[in-house]
Motif scaffolding. Structure first.
Motif, PDB file in Angstrom:
ATOM      1  N   LEU A  68       0.830  -1.207   0.000  1.00 38.57           N
ATOM      2  CA  LEU A  68       0.000   0.000   0.000  1.00 38.57           C
ATOM      3  C   LEU A  68       0.862   1.255   0.000  1.00 38.57           C
ATOM      4  O   LEU A  68       0.512   2.267  -0.622  1.00 38.57           O
ATOM      5  N   GLN A  69       1.998   1.194   0.707  1.00 36.91           N
ATOM      6  CA  GLN A  69       2.892   2.348   0.697  1.00 36.91           C
ATOM      7  C   GLN A  69       3.454   2.605  -0.705  1.00 36.91           C
ATOM      8  O   GLN A  69       3.695   3.752  -1.093  1.00 36.91           O
ATOM      9  N   ASP A  70       3.666   1.515  -1.428  1.00 39.22           N
ATOM     10  CA  ASP A  70       4.191   1.672  -2.786  1.00 39.22           C
ATOM     11  C   ASP A  70       3.197   2.398  -3.700  1.00 39.22           C
ATOM     12  O   ASP A  70       3.590   2.959  -4.742  1.00 39.22           O
ATOM     13  N   LEU A  71       1.922   2.359  -3.305  1.00 38.40           N
ATOM     14  CA  LEU A  71       0.896   3.042  -4.105  1.00 38.40           C
ATOM     15  C   LEU A  71       0.720   4.511  -3.705  1.00 38.40           C
ATOM     16  O   LEU A  71      -0.162   5.191  -4.214  1.00 38.40           O
ATOM     17  N   SER A  72       1.555   4.953  -2.744  1.00 39.28           N
ATOM     18  CA  SER A  72       1.374   6.325  -2.244  1.00 39.28           C
ATOM     19  C   SER A  72       1.621   7.381  -3.327  1.00 39.28           C
ATOM     20  O   SER A  72       1.140   8.505  -3.227  1.00 39.28           O
ATOM     21  N   GLY A  73       2.367   7.004  -4.354  1.00 42.25           N
ATOM     22  CA  GLY A  73       2.636   7.970  -5.423  1.00 42.25           C
ATOM     23  C   GLY A  73       1.573   7.998  -6.499  1.00 42.25           C
ATOM     24  O   GLY A  73       1.653   8.820  -7.425  1.00 42.25           O
ATOM     25  N   THR A  74       0.570   7.137  -6.373  1.00 38.13           N
ATOM     26  CA  THR A  74      -0.492   7.089  -7.388  1.00 38.13           C
ATOM     27  C   THR A  74      -1.422   8.291  -7.210  1.00 38.13           C
ATOM     28  O   THR A  74      -1.844   8.582  -6.087  1.00 38.13           O
ATOM     29  N   PRO A  75      -1.736   8.975  -8.317  1.00 40.71           N
ATOM     30  CA  PRO A  75      -2.630  10.161  -8.196  1.00 40.71           C
ATOM     31  C   PRO A  75      -3.977   9.766  -7.597  1.00 40.71           C
ATOM     32  O   PRO A  75      -4.455   8.645  -7.768  1.00 40.71           O
ATOM     33  N   VAL A  76      -4.588  10.655  -6.888  1.00 40.96           N
ATOM     34  CA  VAL A  76      -5.931  10.566  -6.297  1.00 40.96           C
ATOM     35  C   VAL A  76      -5.954   9.640  -5.075  1.00 40.96           C
ATOM     36  O   VAL A  76      -6.310  10.034  -3.970  1.00 40.96           O
ATOM     37  N   ILE A  77      -5.563   8.394  -5.254  1.00 41.56           N
ATOM     38  CA  ILE A  77      -5.679   7.428  -4.135  1.00 41.56           C
ATOM     39  C   ILE A  77      -4.364   7.259  -3.374  1.00 41.56           C
ATOM     40  O   ILE A  77      -4.315   6.579  -2.350  1.00 41.56           O
ATOM     41  N   GLY A  78      -3.313   7.856  -3.889  1.00 37.16           N
ATOM     42  CA  GLY A  78      -1.998   7.629  -3.288  1.00 37.16           C
ATOM     43  C   GLY A  78      -1.902   8.039  -1.836  1.00 37.16           C
ATOM     44  O   GLY A  78      -1.345   7.323  -1.003  1.00 37.16           O
ATOM     45  N   GLU A  79      -2.431   9.208  -1.492  1.00 39.63           N
ATOM     46  CA  GLU A  79      -2.298   9.711  -0.111  1.00 39.63           C
ATOM     47  C   GLU A  79      -2.988   8.787   0.875  1.00 39.63           C
ATOM     48  O   GLU A  79      -2.462   8.459   1.939  1.00 39.63           O
ATOM     49  N   ARG A  80      -4.210   8.337   0.538  1.00 40.64           N
ATOM     50  CA  ARG A  80      -4.961   7.468   1.453  1.00 40.64           C
ATOM     51  C   ARG A  80      -4.301   6.097   1.605  1.00 40.64           C
ATOM     52  O   ARG A  80      -4.237   5.554   2.705  1.00 40.64           O
ATOM     53  N   THR A  81      -3.844   5.550   0.486  1.00 42.21           N
ATOM     54  CA  THR A  81      -3.219   4.229   0.571  1.00 42.21           C
ATOM     55  C   THR A  81      -1.907   4.285   1.347  1.00 42.21           C
ATOM     56  O   THR A  81      -1.559   3.352   2.074  1.00 42.21           O
ATOM     57  N   GLY A  82      -1.177   5.382   1.220  1.00 46.42           N
ATOM     58  CA  GLY A  82       0.066   5.529   1.974  1.00 46.42           C
ATOM     59  C   GLY A  82      -0.194   5.552   3.468  1.00 46.42           C
ATOM     60  O   GLY A  82       0.508   4.912   4.264  1.00 46.42           O
ATOM     61  N   GLU A  83      -1.215   6.337   3.873  1.00 43.99           N
ATOM     62  CA  GLU A  83      -1.564   6.407   5.299  1.00 43.99           C
ATOM     63  C   GLU A  83      -2.031   5.049   5.816  1.00 43.99           C
ATOM     64  O   GLU A  83      -1.662   4.607   6.915  1.00 43.99           O
ATOM     65  N   LEU A  84      -2.869   4.354   5.023  1.00 42.39           N
ATOM     66  CA  LEU A  84      -3.351   3.025   5.421  1.00 42.39           C
ATOM     67  C   LEU A  84      -2.192   2.030   5.520  1.00 42.39           C
ATOM     68  O   LEU A  84      -2.133   1.201   6.442  1.00 42.39           O
ATOM     69  N   GLY A  85      -1.253   2.144   4.604  1.00 45.94           N
ATOM     70  CA  GLY A  85      -0.089   1.250   4.643  1.00 45.94           C
ATOM     71  C   GLY A  85       0.728   1.446   5.901  1.00 45.94           C
ATOM     72  O   GLY A  85       1.213   0.485   6.508  1.00 45.94           O
ATOM     73  N   ASN A  86       0.887   2.727   6.310  1.00 41.53           N
ATOM     74  CA  ASN A  86       1.623   3.002   7.552  1.00 41.53           C
ATOM     75  C   ASN A  86       0.947   2.358   8.757  1.00 41.53           C
ATOM     76  O   ASN A  86       1.608   1.772   9.624  1.00 41.53           O
ATOM     77  N   ARG A  87      -0.367   2.472   8.825  1.00 44.82           N
ATOM     78  CA  ARG A  87      -1.100   1.901   9.947  1.00 44.82           C
ATOM     79  C   ARG A  87      -0.991   0.379   9.958  1.00 44.82           C
ATOM     80  O   ARG A  87      -0.828  -0.250  11.005  1.00 44.82           O
ATOM     81  N   ILE A  88      -1.092  -0.206   8.765  1.00 47.51           N
ATOM     82  CA  ILE A  88      -0.999  -1.666   8.687  1.00 47.51           C
ATOM     83  C   ILE A  88       0.398  -2.139   9.106  1.00 47.51           C
ATOM     84  O   ILE A  88       0.550  -3.142   9.817  1.00 47.51           O
ATOM     85  N   MET A  89       1.428  -1.407   8.712  1.00 42.77           N
ATOM     86  CA  MET A  89       2.789  -1.795   9.092  1.00 42.77           C
ATOM     87  C   MET A  89       3.013  -1.645  10.598  1.00 42.77           C
ATOM     88  O   MET A  89       3.711  -2.458  11.211  1.00 42.77           O
ATOM     89  N   GLU A  90       2.416  -0.624  11.212  1.00 42.88           N
ATOM     90  CA  GLU A  90       2.508  -0.473  12.668  1.00 42.88           C
ATOM     91  C   GLU A  90       1.833  -1.641  13.369  1.00 42.88           C
ATOM     92  O   GLU A  90       2.344  -2.187  14.360  1.00 42.88           O
ATOM     93  N   THR A  91       0.655  -2.016  12.837  1.00 42.54           N
ATOM     94  CA  THR A  91      -0.054  -3.162  13.415  1.00 42.54           C
ATOM     95  C   THR A  91       0.760  -4.436  13.241  1.00 42.54           C
ATOM     96  O   THR A  91       0.847  -5.274  14.150  1.00 42.54           O
TER      97      THR A  91
END
Length: 212
Positions: A68-91
């Motif tokens: 999900l972090q790798d998708l952080s650079g994708t337009p429109v959805i990148g910001e949300r997927t990056g944040e979700l990826g961070n949370r998943i990695m913390e978990t």
């Protein structure tokens, strides 16, 4: 009237046959509880497989978070997927730490419970039986050493008398009276060979040929 020592009625006879029997019983007891202790510890150790599964699940979450972090650079959805990826990695990190901690705890618990189950019932053997068994072995060795020494008349007479007195002290009342109806009278009169032979029999030792 013959007088027998009061200790003979209160102290049971300890014979070589009885010692051999108890050795077998105690050996079985020791082996049984050691097997139970090892088996118990092994079964608890096997539970670490569950915590290993938790660690694997944490690793899978970590992989998903990185994707999900790798998708952080994708337009429109990148910001949300990056944040979700961070949370998943913390978990995932928390899950893996918990799984590793559970593995360590289960292994420690397996060792402690295995030792407690295996050695707990053996404490009477270590505290009570073993010291008495070693004392018996030492007693037999001492008498054997005396019998194997130089067989002079003086030492033989002394050994016979000492063994006779020990027979009066160690043999049970029934066994003692089977040897002589007047133990103290025999000791006083110097008739010690029958009592001495009985004491050697109690220890599982053969009577020297010179006594026959």
């Amino acid at each position: 009237m013959a007088r027998t020592p009061s200790s003979t009625s209160a102290r049971p006879a300890r014979s070589a046959a009885a010692v051999t029997t108890w050795d077998g019983v105690v050996s079985f007891w020791v082996v049984f509880w050691l097997v139970v202790g090892v088996t118990t510890g092994y079964l608890i150790w096997q539970l670490t497989g569950l915590s290993a599964g938790v660690v694997d699940a944490g690793q899978a979450l970590n992989t998903a978070g990185r994707a999900l972090q790798d998708l952080s650079g994708t337009p429109v959805i990148g910001e949300r997927t990056g944040e979700l990826g961070n949370r998943i990695m913390e978990t995932a990190t928390s899950v893996r730490a918990g799984g590793a901690s559970a593995t360590t705890s289960l292994r420690g618990l397996a060792v402690v419970i295995g030792i407690a189950v295996g050695l707990g019932p053996l404490s009477p053997v270590l505290v009570i039986y073993l010291p008495r068994r070693l004392a018996w072995r030492r007693e037999v060795r001492e008498v054997s050493a005396v019998l194997a020494g130089p067989a002079t008349s003086a030492t033989q007479d002394a050994a016979v008398e000492i063994l006779a007195r020990r027979a009066v002290h160690n043999l049970g009342l029934r066994d003692l009276l089977a040897v002589t109806p007047d133990p103290e009278g025999d000791l006083a009169a110097g008739r010690c060979r029958s009592l001495a032979r009985a004491e050697l029999g109690r220890l599982g030792l053969a009577t020297p040929a010179s006594w026959l």
